[in-house]
Scaffold this active site. Structure first.
Site, PDB file in Angstrom:
ATOM      1  N   ASP A  87       0.885  -1.166   0.000  1.00 34.02           N
ATOM      2  CA  ASP A  87       0.000   0.000   0.000  1.00 34.02           C
ATOM      3  C   ASP A  87       0.920   1.212   0.000  1.00 34.02           C
ATOM      4  OD1 ASP A  87      -2.303   1.635   0.220  1.00 34.02           O
ATOM      5  OD2 ASP A  87      -1.992   1.772   2.378  1.00 34.02           O
ATOM      6  N   GLU A  92      -1.438  -1.552  -4.772  1.00 30.27           N
ATOM      7  CA  GLU A  92      -2.696  -0.839  -4.957  1.00 30.27           C
ATOM      8  C   GLU A  92      -2.497   0.301  -5.950  1.00 30.27           C
ATOM      9  OE1 GLU A  92      -6.339   1.199  -2.465  1.00 30.27           O
ATOM     10  OE2 GLU A  92      -4.750   0.178  -1.378  1.00 30.27           O
ATOM     11  N   ASP A 101      -2.149   1.004   7.342  1.00 30.73           N
ATOM     12  CA  ASP A 101      -1.438   0.856   6.065  1.00 30.73           C
ATOM     13  C   ASP A 101      -1.000  -0.590   5.845  1.00 30.73           C
ATOM     14  OD1 ASP A 101      -1.236   3.769   5.136  1.00 30.73           O
ATOM     15  OD2 ASP A 101      -0.437   3.870   7.167  1.00 30.73           O
TER      16      ASP A 101
END
Length: 166
Positions: free
Chosen positions: A7, A67, A139
């Site tokens: 991420d 992502e 996160d």
């Protein structure tokens, strides 16, 4: 298969490592790579690169899932996030790993079953799916979600390849 989920962020980059055995998921590790927001962008990007490279070297994943960037209201923030994302992807490619990209909608659908799920729902489902003792840092939980999404997508793609067109 061992999967590293990432991420990306310019201040905090989450990572999560899982293993798949058939359709079973097993948590290996998760954490964050932090950079100092007061340092120049180039130094922060080096911190991200070095951190991702260290994680790859230590855990030897076979695939990396990242992502994709969401649409941001602030173009400058989106640009900096793009740099962080590209840096993480570069570390993976330099290690000889394939990089797979997923939207937030895909990740939420894979983890929660609903593409518009709230972050706490994603964190809770990551905890349940990986049998974690506690909810991971935000996160890191997002990164684990990306890894889970890749595991589910990979399984689906293999099934479709085996069955072929009808």
């Amino acid at each position: 298969m061992r999967i590293l989920g990432i991420d990306p962020g310019s201040r905090v980059t989450g990572f999560g490592i899982i293993e798949t055995e058939g359709n079973r998921l097993r948590h290996i590790d998760n954490g964050i790579i932090t950079s100092n927001p007061n340092e120049p962008l180039a130094i922060r990007l080096k911190t991200i690169y070095d951190g991702v490279a260290r994680v790859i070297g230590g855990y030897r994943p076979e695939a990396v899932a990242v992502e994709q960037i969401f649409l941001a209201r602030n173009p400058q923030a989106a640009l900096v996030l793009g740099h962080a994302r590209g840096t993480a992807m570069l570390a993976a490619v330099n290690a000889g790993l394939a990089v797979h990209e997923y939207t937030a909608l895909q990740v939420k659908s894979a983890v929660v079953g609903y593409g518009r799920a709230a972050k706490p729902q994603v964190q809770q489902m990551v905890k349940v799916l990986l049998n974690l003792p506690e909810i991971a840092q935000e996160d890191a939980a997002d990164a684990l979600g990306v890894a889970i999404c890749h595991a589910h997508s990979r399984t689906l793609n293999q099934t479709l390849l085996r069955t072929g067109p009808r």
